[in-house]
Enzyme design. Structure first.
Site, short mmCIF file in Angstrom:
data_model
loop_
_atom_site.label_atom_id
_atom_site.label_comp_id
_atom_site.label_asym_id
_atom_site.label_seq_id
_atom_site.Cartn_x
_atom_site.Cartn_y
_atom_site.Cartn_z
N ILE A 287 -7.38 7.56 -0.90
CA ILE A 287 -7.43 6.09 -0.90
C ILE A 287 -8.04 5.64 0.27
O ILE A 287 -7.96 6.28 1.18
CB ILE A 287 -5.92 5.51 -1.04
CG1 ILE A 287 -5.84 4.14 -0.89
CG2 ILE A 287 -4.97 6.35 0.19
CD1 ILE A 287 -4.29 3.57 -0.82
N SER A 288 -9.04 4.74 0.04
CA SER A 288 -9.93 4.44 1.26
C SER A 288 -9.33 3.56 2.34
O SER A 288 -8.12 3.01 2.31
CB SER A 288 -11.01 3.25 0.47
OG SER A 288 -11.84 3.92 -0.26
N LYS A 289 -9.56 3.28 3.46
CA LYS A 289 -9.17 2.85 4.68
C LYS A 289 -9.13 1.26 4.21
O LYS A 289 -9.82 0.80 3.69
CB LYS A 289 -10.16 3.02 5.82
CG LYS A 289 -10.17 4.54 6.39
CD LYS A 289 -11.37 4.41 7.28
CE LYS A 289 -11.35 3.56 8.27
NZ LYS A 289 -12.39 3.83 9.53
N ARG B 285 0.75 -1.19 0.00
CA ARG B 285 0.07 0.05 -0.07
C ARG B 285 1.05 1.20 0.06
O ARG B 285 0.32 2.37 -0.48
CB ARG B 285 -0.93 0.01 1.07
CG ARG B 285 -1.91 1.11 1.01
CD ARG B 285 -2.97 0.83 2.24
NE ARG B 285 -4.29 1.67 2.23
CZ ARG B 285 -4.36 2.78 2.67
NH1 ARG B 285 -3.47 3.12 4.00
NH2 ARG B 285 -5.47 3.76 2.93
#
Length: 269
Positions: free
Chosen positions: A112-114, A86
């Site tokens: 960017i999503s959790k 990530r």
């Protein structure tokens, strides 16, 4: 229609037509096609960012342990997220936060999503897929490309659409070192989906509007599942909506937990 059944609501779907549902069960491990974390280290954007520790894989394992503690059970999803670095998908200044359970800015008002949200939505989408299946997937909103990379570990084919040209270019740059042969990035309007590669076994959206666009429904294949955020007019927030298309073509819709995503917009920029 059998006795006691209520007629299915027409689209565009709105939340007053949907009833809540519980979490879906897990599925057995599906191993990634290739050791992506090794490819990213060897061919990616340099060394592990300072502050991530001696081995970013250890930091990633702690992230996965948190996801499991929060209820993520699908071993396929955990394996795919273990494989994807990530920190390679966020700006260097934010790399030290890459494995925290938080959304991070990626520019142009997007995020960017959790990790927990990524895991939960993919787990929901794959819940109908049998062990060993390699589904065809559509992602609405490529962003920086992280979720597309996770999906590519799980799918026979992934089509990922991004409407913002700078983010489309960023996703291409981030994904290029990983050399996926089963991932296609498309610059276009996510609201219309991508009919040339339809039907899809799963559709996942990273932006939410007041309804579920009809093209997404049309492009969902028999036995497929769509997972997307949608505005709840009653609360003013967003919730996850799941739509299943049964083998006979009938649609079943359910409402899940509250989420927060960027608004779904039409067109390209």
């Amino acid at each position: 229609m059998s006795a006691g059944q209520r007629p299915a609501p027409k689209f565009p779907l709105r939340l007053d037509q949907v009833k809540p549902a519980g979490r879906s069960g897990a599925a057995p491990l599906l191993r990634p096609q290739r050791p992506l974390h090794q490819a990213a280290t060897e061919r990616g954007r340099g060394t592990t960012p300072a502050g991530l520790g001696l081995d970013s894989h250890l930091v990633r394992e702690r992230m996965l342990a948190r996801l499991q503690a929060e209820g993520v059970r699908d071993a396929r999803v955990l394996a795919a997220m273990r494989a994807v670095p990530r920190h390679s998908f966020v700006d260097t200044a934010l790399a030290n936060q890459a494995y925290e359970d938080t959304s991070l800015p990626i520019g142009l008002g997007q995020t960017i999503s959790k990790p927990s949200v990524v895991a939960r939505m993919i787990e929901l989408m794959l819940a109908l897929q049998p062990a060993g299946a390699r589904p065809r997937l559509l992602e609405i909103g490529s962003g920086c490309g992280y979720q597309a990379a996770v999906l590519a570990q799980l799918a026979r084919q992934v089509v990922s659409i991004e409407r913002l040209r700078p983010l489309y270019d960023k996703a291409r740059e981030n994904l290029a070192p990983l050399n996926f042969g089963n991932l296609r990035l498309v610059y276009g309007d996510g609201r219309i989906g991508h009919a040339p590669n339809a039907p899809y076994d799963g559709i996942i959206a990273a932006a939410g509007g007041e309804d579920i666009p009809q093209p997404w429904i049309d492009q969902l294949g028999p036995g497929g599942r769509l997972v997307a955020p949608m505005l709840d007019a009653r609360s003013g927030g967003q919730v996850l909506v799941v739509i299943d298309r049964h083998a006979d073509g009938n649609l079943v819709r359910s409402l899940h937990e509250a989420v927060r995503f960027v608004p779904l917009k039409s067109g390209t920029d």
